[in-house]
Design a protein around this motif. Structure first.
Motif, PDB file in Angstrom:
ATOM      1  N   ALA A  90       0.831  -1.204   0.000  1.00 16.54           N
ATOM      2  CA  ALA A  90       0.000   0.000   0.000  1.00 16.54           C
ATOM      3  C   ALA A  90       0.867   1.256   0.000  1.00 16.54           C
ATOM      4  CB  ALA A  90      -0.921  -0.003   1.216  1.00 16.54           C
ATOM      5  N   ARG A  91       0.393   2.264  -0.701  1.00 10.87           N
ATOM      6  CA  ARG A  91       1.164   3.513  -0.818  1.00 10.87           C
ATOM      7  C   ARG A  91       0.695   4.589   0.149  1.00 10.87           C
ATOM      8  NH1 ARG A  91      -0.018   3.308  -7.170  1.00 10.87           N
ATOM      9  NH2 ARG A  91      -2.003   2.761  -6.189  1.00 10.87           N
ATOM     10  N   SER A  92      -0.330   4.273   0.923  1.00  7.80           N
ATOM     11  CA  SER A  92      -0.824   5.237   1.912  1.00  7.80           C
ATOM     12  C   SER A  92      -1.613   4.478   2.976  1.00  7.80           C
ATOM     13  CB  SER A  92      -1.724   6.283   1.242  1.00  7.80           C
ATOM     14  OG  SER A  92      -2.926   5.683   0.785  1.00  7.80           O
ATOM     15  N   ASP A  93      -1.890   5.168   4.078  1.00  6.18           N
ATOM     16  CA  ASP A  93      -2.686   4.560   5.140  1.00  6.18           C
ATOM     17  C   ASP A  93      -4.111   4.278   4.663  1.00  6.18           C
ATOM     18  OD1 ASP A  93      -0.543   4.659   6.840  1.00  6.18           O
ATOM     19  OD2 ASP A  93      -1.168   6.519   7.838  1.00  6.18           O
ATOM     20  N   ASP A  94      -4.633   5.165   3.824  1.00  6.31           N
ATOM     21  CA  ASP A  94      -5.990   4.960   3.310  1.00  6.31           C
ATOM     22  C   ASP A  94      -6.056   3.708   2.456  1.00  6.31           C
ATOM     23  OD1 ASP A  94      -6.935   7.190   4.572  1.00  6.31           O
ATOM     24  OD2 ASP A  94      -6.742   8.512   2.827  1.00  6.31           O
ATOM     25  N   GLU A  95      -5.054   3.480   1.604  1.00  9.26           N
ATOM     26  CA  GLU A  95      -5.030   2.266   0.794  1.00  9.26           C
ATOM     27  C   GLU A  95      -4.945   1.031   1.676  1.00  9.26           C
ATOM     28  OE1 GLU A  95      -3.111   3.173  -3.619  1.00  9.26           O
ATOM     29  OE2 GLU A  95      -1.984   2.038  -2.129  1.00  9.26           O
ATOM     30  N   ARG A  96      -4.065   1.083   2.663  1.00  3.89           N
ATOM     31  CA  ARG A  96      -3.881  -0.067   3.548  1.00  3.89           C
ATOM     32  C   ARG A  96      -5.189  -0.383   4.280  1.00  3.89           C
ATOM     33  NH1 ARG A  96      -0.111   2.019   5.808  1.00  3.89           N
ATOM     34  NH2 ARG A  96       1.540   1.243   4.430  1.00  3.89           N
ATOM     35  N   ARG A  97      -5.866   0.648   4.742  1.00  8.29           N
ATOM     36  CA  ARG A  97      -7.136   0.453   5.452  1.00  8.29           C
ATOM     37  C   ARG A  97      -8.193  -0.122   4.504  1.00  8.29           C
ATOM     38  NH1 ARG A  97      -7.891   5.274   6.484  1.00  8.29           N
ATOM     39  NH2 ARG A  97      -6.541   5.314   8.309  1.00  8.29           N
ATOM     40  N   ARG A  98      -8.229   0.367   3.275  1.00  9.20           N
ATOM     41  CA  ARG A  98      -9.219  -0.120   2.305  1.00  9.20           C
ATOM     42  C   ARG A  98      -9.028  -1.607   2.039  1.00  9.20           C
ATOM     43  NH1 ARG A  98     -12.256   0.053  -2.247  1.00  9.20           N
ATOM     44  NH2 ARG A  98     -11.383  -0.888  -4.141  1.00  9.20           N
ATOM     45  N   TYR A  99      -7.784  -2.035   1.800  1.00 11.13           N
ATOM     46  CA  TYR A  99      -7.541  -3.443   1.485  1.00 11.13           C
ATOM     47  C   TYR A  99      -7.778  -4.335   2.706  1.00 11.13           C
ATOM     48  CZ  TYR A  99      -5.536  -1.464  -2.737  1.00 11.13           C
ATOM     49  OH  TYR A  99      -5.365  -0.776  -3.903  1.00 11.13           O
ATOM     50  N   ALA A 100      -7.475  -3.821   3.888  1.00  8.98           N
ATOM     51  CA  ALA A 100      -7.738  -4.602   5.101  1.00  8.98           C
ATOM     52  C   ALA A 100      -9.241  -4.826   5.277  1.00  8.98           C
ATOM     53  CB  ALA A 100      -7.161  -3.888   6.324  1.00  8.98           C
ATOM     54  N   GLU A 101     -10.041  -3.778   5.039  1.00 11.84           N
ATOM     55  CA  GLU A 101     -11.492  -3.920   5.177  1.00 11.84           C
ATOM     56  C   GLU A 101     -12.058  -4.852   4.115  1.00 11.84           C
ATOM     57  OE1 GLU A 101     -12.970   0.049   5.085  1.00 11.84           O
ATOM     58  OE2 GLU A 101     -12.324   0.522   7.139  1.00 11.84           O
ATOM     59  N   LEU A 102     -11.562  -4.734   2.886  1.00  8.43           N
ATOM     60  CA  LEU A 102     -12.016  -5.635   1.831  1.00  8.43           C
ATOM     61  C   LEU A 102     -11.686  -7.087   2.171  1.00  8.43           C
ATOM     62  CD1 LEU A 102     -11.086  -3.716  -1.459  1.00  8.43           C
ATOM     63  CD2 LEU A 102     -13.382  -4.308  -0.655  1.00  8.43           C
ATOM     64  N   GLN A 103     -10.493  -7.299   2.744  1.00  7.68           N
ATOM     65  CA  GLN A 103     -10.095  -8.669   3.071  1.00  7.68           C
ATOM     66  C   GLN A 103     -10.952  -9.239   4.192  1.00  7.68           C
ATOM     67  OE1 GLN A 103      -5.922  -9.243   3.358  1.00  7.68           O
ATOM     68  NE2 GLN A 103      -6.154 -11.430   3.092  1.00  7.68           N
ATOM     69  N   VAL A 104     -11.308  -8.423   5.160  1.00  2.00           N
ATOM     70  CA  VAL A 104     -12.192  -8.884   6.225  1.00  2.00           C
ATOM     71  C   VAL A 104     -13.530  -9.322   5.641  1.00  2.00           C
ATOM     72  CG1 VAL A 104     -13.541  -8.123   8.220  1.00  2.00           C
ATOM     73  CG2 VAL A 104     -11.113  -7.564   8.080  1.00  2.00           C
ATOM     74  N   GLN A 105     -14.049  -8.535   4.699  1.00  2.08           N
ATOM     75  CA  GLN A 105     -15.325  -8.887   4.072  1.00  2.08           C
ATOM     76  C   GLN A 105     -15.211 -10.190   3.284  1.00  2.08           C
ATOM     77  OE1 GLN A 105     -16.374  -5.458   1.728  1.00  2.08           O
ATOM     78  NE2 GLN A 105     -16.406  -4.096   3.500  1.00  2.08           N
TER      79      GLN A 105
END
Length: 246
Positions: A90-105
């Protein structure tokens, strides 16, 4: 007589012409070049779009995932799923958070489907083999026959997961007490590097792994198949025909 000869000659001539035409057609088909930019790229593009949708990604994110996996990350961990790979890179905290949430789903949907199938499997087993032991957890990767003999009902199975501080603490306690056990990592995604890295963080003695007194294994659905309550870590031992949590 002459008519039959003429007819035979005509039939032979027609057959030769038909074979020649077919041969020529096959030759043209075999030598026809595949024109770039037509069918194959369209199929690839459609496949990429479908893959992106399945993971909740945008097309440009799927393209970045493919690019990321062509670099060092793909060499060290070639079986990473798109969300983990993009999250790591991830290139930013927002990207990292987005992918983490998608993975949880995604993981929640996968677990829901797995549990639904497990319930169907349990019901089928009870119908077809109600008196037969269902789960067997032998030690894996044991170094010698002497060590293999120790993988009996007295040997424990320890289930752990990543990002679990109590899991590491439990394993260290068992190791300090010289307990032999088979460790199963839940959610390893069949990635050997994930288990090895976890074992290093948990300070598992490599010599214990080499001599087979501790084995490192992918869970591969075993924890779900046991159907035991509670969160991880879990220490499980066979008592009679049942696997019970300690």
């Amino acid at each position: 007589m002459n008519c039959r000869i003429i007819s035979l000659a005509l039939a032979t001539s027609l057959a030769v012409c038909a074979v020649s035409a077919a041969t020529a057609q096959n030759a043209r088909t075999a030598t026809s070049p595949v024109v770039p930019g037509q069918e194959q790229p369209a199929i690839t593009a459609n496949s990429d779009e479908q893959n992106a949708r399945e993971w909740g990604l945008r097309p440009e994110e799927w393209t970045r995932y493919r690019e990321v996996m062509q670099g060092p990350l793909g060499i060290f961990s070639p079986n990473l799923d798109p969300l983990t790979a993009l999250g790591i890179e991830a290139r930013s905290d927002d990207e990292r958070r987005r992918y983490a949430e998608l993975q949880v789903q995604v993981e929640a949907r996968r677990v829901e489907k797995t549990l639904a199938y497990q319930r169907a499997y349990d019901a089928a087993w009870q119908r077809l083999h109600p008196g037969m032991q269902r789960v067997n957890l032998p030690g894996a990767n044991i170094a010698s026959s002497a060590n293999a003999a120790s993988s009996d009902a007295r040997r424990m199975a320890v289930f752990v997961k990543d990002e679990c501080a109590p899991c590491g603490q439990l394993v260290q306690q068992l190791q300090a007490s010289e307990t032999e056990f088979d460790l199963y990592m839940v959610g390893s995604r069949q990635d050997d590097a994930r288990i090895r890295n976890w074992a290093k963080r948990a300070r598992i003695d490599p010599s214990r792994v080499r001599n087979g007194s501790i084995t490192l294994n992918h869970d591969a659905g075993r924890w779900l198949s046991l159907g035991l309550p509670g969160d991880l870590p879990a220490v499980v031992r066979q008592v009679g025909d049942q696997w019970q949590r300690k």
